[in-house]
Design an enzyme around this catalytic site. Structure first.
Site, PDB file in Angstrom:
ATOM      1  N   GLY A 128       4.307   0.122  -2.026  1.00 18.32           N
ATOM      2  CA  GLY A 128       4.461  -0.295  -3.412  1.00 18.32           C
ATOM      3  C   GLY A 128       5.905  -0.239  -3.872  1.00 18.32           C
ATOM      4  N   HIS A 146       0.843  -1.189   0.000  1.00 13.52           N
ATOM      5  CA  HIS A 146       0.000   0.000   0.000  1.00 13.52           C
ATOM      6  C   HIS A 146       0.884   1.247   0.000  1.00 13.52           C
ATOM      7  CE1 HIS A 146      -2.158   3.259   2.316  1.00 13.52           C
ATOM      8  NE2 HIS A 146      -2.948   3.082   1.282  1.00 13.52           N
ATOM      9  N   SER A 147       0.560   2.210  -0.863  1.00 16.73           N
ATOM     10  CA  SER A 147       1.225   3.513  -0.884  1.00 16.73           C
ATOM     11  C   SER A 147       2.745   3.354  -1.074  1.00 16.73           C
ATOM     12  CB  SER A 147       0.880   4.272   0.399  1.00 16.73           C
ATOM     13  OG  SER A 147       1.282   5.618   0.322  1.00 16.73           O
ATOM     14  N   TYR A 148       3.559   3.890  -0.165  1.00 20.18           N
ATOM     15  CA  TYR A 148       5.007   3.710  -0.238  1.00 20.18           C
ATOM     16  C   TYR A 148       5.380   2.233  -0.215  1.00 20.18           C
ATOM     17  CZ  TYR A 148       9.578   3.063   2.058  1.00 20.18           C
ATOM     18  OH  TYR A 148      10.829   2.607   2.421  1.00 20.18           O
ATOM     19  N   HIS A 184      -7.238   7.285   0.271  1.00 23.43           N
ATOM     20  CA  HIS A 184      -5.934   6.622   0.284  1.00 23.43           C
ATOM     21  C   HIS A 184      -5.894   5.471   1.289  1.00 23.43           C
ATOM     22  CE1 HIS A 184      -1.748   6.439  -0.802  1.00 23.43           C
ATOM     23  NE2 HIS A 184      -1.362   6.522   0.459  1.00 23.43           N
TER      24      HIS A 184
END
Length: 251
Positions: A94, A90-92, A229
Site C-alpha cells: 500500500g 497489499h500490506s506494505y 492479513h
C-alpha cells in the site's frame, strides 16, 4: 505417414494454444503489488481469476529492500501495461502504490489490508502513531533486515490460509530492508485518484480499526472481508471482486 505427422502437429499446436492464456479482452490492466515478507507468487489465485475474466495482469516482484526501489519496479510495470491501470497493493505494498500511483496511467487504487500513508508519513510512523494500540507483530531484526518469527507466522499472518501454504510462506520469507518502512511518502496518490479499500476484519498484523481509519481518511470506497492479513491467499475471489469493481469505474 506425412499426413499423420501433419495431423499430429496440428493437434499439438491446438493443445499448446489451449494451454496459453487468452489475450485480454478488457481495456484495463491490473498491476498487483505484494507487501513485505512475501513475493508475487501469493497473487496466483487472484491472477488466475483476473486473467480468466479478460484482464491484462502484471505482477510486480519487489525486492522490498528500499521503498524507492519498489516504487521504481512498480512504475516499470505500469509503463509496460497496455491499458489504463488499476493499481493494487497489499500490506506494505500500500505504501508502494501510494507513491507510485501518481503516474497518469493509473486510474484507481485498491488497498488490501494495506498501509495508506499521507505525505510525510511512513509505514514506521503509522505503526508508532494511530497503530500504537496494535498487538505486537513478531518481527525479527537482523543485519539490517526484518522478518517475521517463523514459529508465529501461521498464527498471526495467515491463520486462515491452507496450513501447507502458510508453512511454506513462513520459511520462504523475503527479508524486508529496514530502510523501506522508514521512508516517508512524498505525494500520496490516494489524494487525487479514486480509491478502494478492502479491510481484513480478522487481521492480526494491521488492526482492522487502523485499516478503517486509513480508508476513511483516503475517502475510499470500503468493503470488509472476514480474513486474516493474508487476504489474497485465503479469500482470492473476494479480492478479485474488489479489483474488478475498481476496474469497472476506471474509465
Amino acid at each position: 505417414m506425412k499426413a499423420k505427422l501433419a495431423t499430429l502437429a496440428l493437434a499439438l499446436l491446438a493443445s499448446a494454444g489451449a494451454a496459453t492464456a487468452a489475450p485480454p479482452n478488457r481495456s484495463t490492466s491490473v498491476v498487483l503489488v505484494h507487501g513485505a515478507f512475501v513475493d508475487g507468487a501469493g497473487w496466483k489465485a487472484v491472477y488466475d481469476d483476473l486473467i480468466n475474466d479478460g484482464y491484462e495482469v502484471l505482477v510486480v516482484q519487489n525486492a522490498t529492500e528500499t521503498l524507492a526501489g519498489d516504487v521504481a519496479a512498480t512504475r516499470r510495470a505500469i509503463a509496460e501495461a497496455r491499458y489504463p491501470v488499476v493499481l493494487v497493493g497489499h500490506s506494505y505494498g500500500g505504501a508502494v502504490i501510494t507513491e507510485a500511483g501518481v503516474d497518469p496511467k493509473v486510474r484507481s487504487l485498491v488497498y488490501l489490508a494495506a498501509f495508506a500513508p499521507d505525505a510525510g508519513e511512513s509505514v514506521q510512523s503509522l505503526l508508532g502513531g494511530f497503530l500504537k494500540d496494535a498487538p505486537p507483530v513478531p518481527i525479527v531484526a537482523k543485519d539490517g533486515f526484518l522478518t517475521l518469527d517463523k514459529d508465529k507466522f501461521l498464527a498471526q499472518f495467515a491463520p486462515d490460509a491452507p496450513r501447507d501454504v502458510a508453512a511454506f510462506m513462513a520459511v520462504s520469507q523475503v527479508p524486508w530492508g529496514q530502510a523501506a518502512p522508514a521512508t516517508k511518502i512524498t505525494a500520496p496518490a490516494w489524494r487525487a485518484k479514486p480509491t478502494y479499500y478492502v479491510v481484513a476484519s480478522d487481521d492480526m498484523i494491521i488492526p482492522p480499526s487502523a485499516q478503517r481509519d486509513m480508508a476513511k481518511r483516503a475517502s475510499a470506497k470500503t468493503t470488509e472481508v472476514k480474513s486474516s492479513h493474508a487476504i489474497m491467499i485465503s479469500h482470492p475471489h473476494e479480492v478479485t471482486t474488489a479489483i474488478e469493481t475498481a476496474a469497472a469505474s476506471a474509465h
